[in-house]
Structure formats: structure tokens, C-alpha cells
Design a protein around this motif. Sequence first.
Motif, PDB file in Angstrom:
ATOM      1  N   SER A 175     -12.255  46.500  49.162  1.00 43.12           N
ATOM      2  CA  SER A 175     -11.478  47.629  49.686  1.00 43.12           C
ATOM      3  C   SER A 175     -10.148  47.141  50.260  1.00 43.12           C
ATOM      4  O   SER A 175      -9.115  47.814  50.122  1.00 43.12           O
ATOM      5  CB  SER A 175     -12.282  48.387  50.744  1.00 43.12           C
ATOM      6  N   ARG A 178      -7.869  46.493  47.286  1.00 39.90           N
ATOM      7  CA  ARG A 178      -7.327  47.723  46.716  1.00 39.90           C
ATOM      8  C   ARG A 178      -6.206  48.294  47.585  1.00 39.90           C
ATOM      9  O   ARG A 178      -5.177  48.742  47.076  1.00 39.90           O
ATOM     10  CB  ARG A 178      -8.436  48.765  46.551  1.00 39.90           C
ATOM     11  N   GLN A 179      -6.419  48.263  48.891  1.00 41.36           N
ATOM     12  CA  GLN A 179      -5.402  48.787  49.796  1.00 41.36           C
ATOM     13  C   GLN A 179      -4.115  47.974  49.703  1.00 41.36           C
ATOM     14  O   GLN A 179      -3.007  48.541  49.703  1.00 41.36           O
ATOM     15  CB  GLN A 179      -5.917  48.774  51.232  1.00 41.36           C
ATOM     16  N   THR A 180      -4.256  46.655  49.617  1.00 40.00           N
ATOM     17  CA  THR A 180      -3.071  45.797  49.527  1.00 40.00           C
ATOM     18  C   THR A 180      -2.342  46.001  48.208  1.00 40.00           C
ATOM     19  O   THR A 180      -1.105  46.007  48.168  1.00 40.00           O
ATOM     20  CB  THR A 180      -3.486  44.323  49.678  1.00 40.00           C
ATOM     21  N   ILE A 181      -3.084  46.180  47.130  1.00 39.43           N
ATOM     22  CA  ILE A 181      -2.453  46.430  45.832  1.00 39.43           C
ATOM     23  C   ILE A 181      -1.694  47.751  45.854  1.00 39.43           C
ATOM     24  O   ILE A 181      -0.609  47.873  45.262  1.00 39.43           O
ATOM     25  CB  ILE A 181      -3.513  46.415  44.709  1.00 39.43           C
ATOM     26  N   GLU A 182      -2.249  48.747  46.534  1.00 39.86           N
ATOM     27  CA  GLU A 182      -1.543  50.031  46.646  1.00 39.86           C
ATOM     28  C   GLU A 182      -0.224  49.874  47.399  1.00 39.86           C
ATOM     29  O   GLU A 182       0.774  50.532  47.076  1.00 39.86           O
ATOM     30  CB  GLU A 182      -2.432  51.052  47.362  1.00 39.86           C
ATOM     31  N   ASN A 183      -0.220  48.978  48.392  1.00 42.85           N
ATOM     32  CA  ASN A 183       1.003  48.767  49.169  1.00 42.85           C
ATOM     33  C   ASN A 183       1.989  47.849  48.460  1.00 42.85           C
ATOM     34  O   ASN A 183       3.209  48.033  48.597  1.00 42.85           O
ATOM     35  CB  ASN A 183       0.656  48.176  50.542  1.00 42.85           C
ATOM     36  N   ARG A 184       1.449  46.857  47.744  1.00 46.09           N
ATOM     37  CA  ARG A 184       2.311  45.875  47.075  1.00 46.09           C
ATOM     38  C   ARG A 184       1.865  45.695  45.630  1.00 46.09           C
ATOM     39  O   ARG A 184       1.258  44.686  45.269  1.00 46.09           O
ATOM     40  CB  ARG A 184       2.244  44.553  47.830  1.00 46.09           C
ATOM     41  N   GLY A 185       2.145  46.682  44.816  1.00 47.69           N
ATOM     42  CA  GLY A 185       1.764  46.614  43.412  1.00 47.69           C
ATOM     43  C   GLY A 185       2.519  45.571  42.620  1.00 47.69           C
ATOM     44  O   GLY A 185       2.154  45.260  41.484  1.00 47.69           O
ATOM     45  N   VAL A 188       0.190  41.805  42.344  1.00 47.72           N
ATOM     46  CA  VAL A 188      -1.246  41.950  42.061  1.00 47.72           C
ATOM     47  C   VAL A 188      -1.927  40.596  41.864  1.00 47.72           C
ATOM     48  O   VAL A 188      -3.031  40.360  42.368  1.00 47.72           O
ATOM     49  CB  VAL A 188      -1.452  42.841  40.812  1.00 47.72           C
TER      50      VAL A 188
END
Length: 221
Positions: A175, A178-185, A188
Motif C-alpha cells: 500500500s 502504491r501511494q508513492t507511485i501515485e505521488n511520483r509516477g 516507478v
Amino acid sequence: MDAVSDNFDVFLDGFWGTIVLTFWSALGAMVFGTVLAAMRVSPSIALRGAATGYVNLVRNTPLTLVMFFTAFGLPILQIKFDASSNTQFRIYAIMALVAYTSCFVCEVIRSGIQTIPIGQAEAARSIGLTFSSSLRYVILPQALRSVIPPLGSVLIALTKNTSIASAFNNRELISAMRQTIENRGDAVLWILIATALAYMVITLPMGYLVGVLERKVAIVR
């Protein structure tokens, strides 16, 4: 790497969540798995049948489905806990992991019991020990010492299985990823590498401790 350092608190929160899930699930699985193993070698046909049926049913059911049942089925059955929503889902996740992992713990311990010479049980009965007493004082101590490596593998697999809990409102490494990827796509790859390394920080020491414990309590044959 700045994407990871900028979201270090998110990763730390997820890392701690994975450790909490692993610890309580491992503790519960060891206890329940040992009980199931004792039932599977019990002289009682009813106990053997109940344990065998449970193990065969749950072990061959996907863990995701078990989590679905605990997270959404138990509330329908009015099995709830007086806790916050996040804590409630964490308890449900631990229950699912215990129910699932205990089946594998049971089979590992049962295989260890089967390695003990039959004469050990007969000797225990000859001095007046009951089945439960002979299991507790004679059979299980020897069986557990002989199955430390496979038990370690089961617990390491449990650590990785905690990742499924992220789909059921639990804070853990996946989780956080996923949150970090949403912030810094745009980062990845680095986020995926950091997540893999975080799991290794947990599992590699577990593997080392299992090796140390195996050598310390090894049975000389």
C-alpha cells in the motif's frame, strides 16, 4: 532515489505495518498449526477428520478468497471488534493469514512427528503418559527440532503473503508502494526496488535466524 527519500515516512509506516502483520500472524499460525497437527495425529477419529477437512479445504483455497471472507463475510455474521476501522481490518487480515498459514504449519509439524520412531510413543505410554502428555513432553519437542528449516520457509512465505492485505484497507509495504507511485509516477523503478529491498530487510534476517536456530538445536543422529 529522491522519490523514496521524500516519501520515507510513508514507507516506514508500511514497513511497520508489514512487521505487525507478520509477527501476530506468525504467532497465531504457530499456535493454531500445532493444535491442528496434534488433532491430525490424535487417536480420535472425529478430531482427525475435522483437522484433515479443515486443512484440505483452507490450504487449497486462494488466500485472497480467505481474506475476502474475513473482511466482508465476518461482519455479515456480526463478528466484529470494538476498534477503529483500520484496526478492525488489520485484525481481519491477521485472522485470514493465521487461518491460511496454520494449514502449512500443521503439515510441516505433522511431517516432523512422523519422523519420530514409534518406539518413543510406545515408551511414553508404557510409563503411563496420556496421548496429550506424550505429545507435549516427548514427541513435539523432538518433532519441532527436526522441522525448523521448513517452518522458517513457511514464515518467510507468510511475510510475503501479507502483501495481499493491502487490498483490504491495511497499511503495509505494498500500500505504501502504491501511494508513492501515485505521488511520483516518474520514479516507478526506484520505488519498486525500494519495496523489494524493504521486504529483504525483513526476510533475510529471518532466514539467518532460522539457520542459527537449526544449528543450535540440531539432533545428532
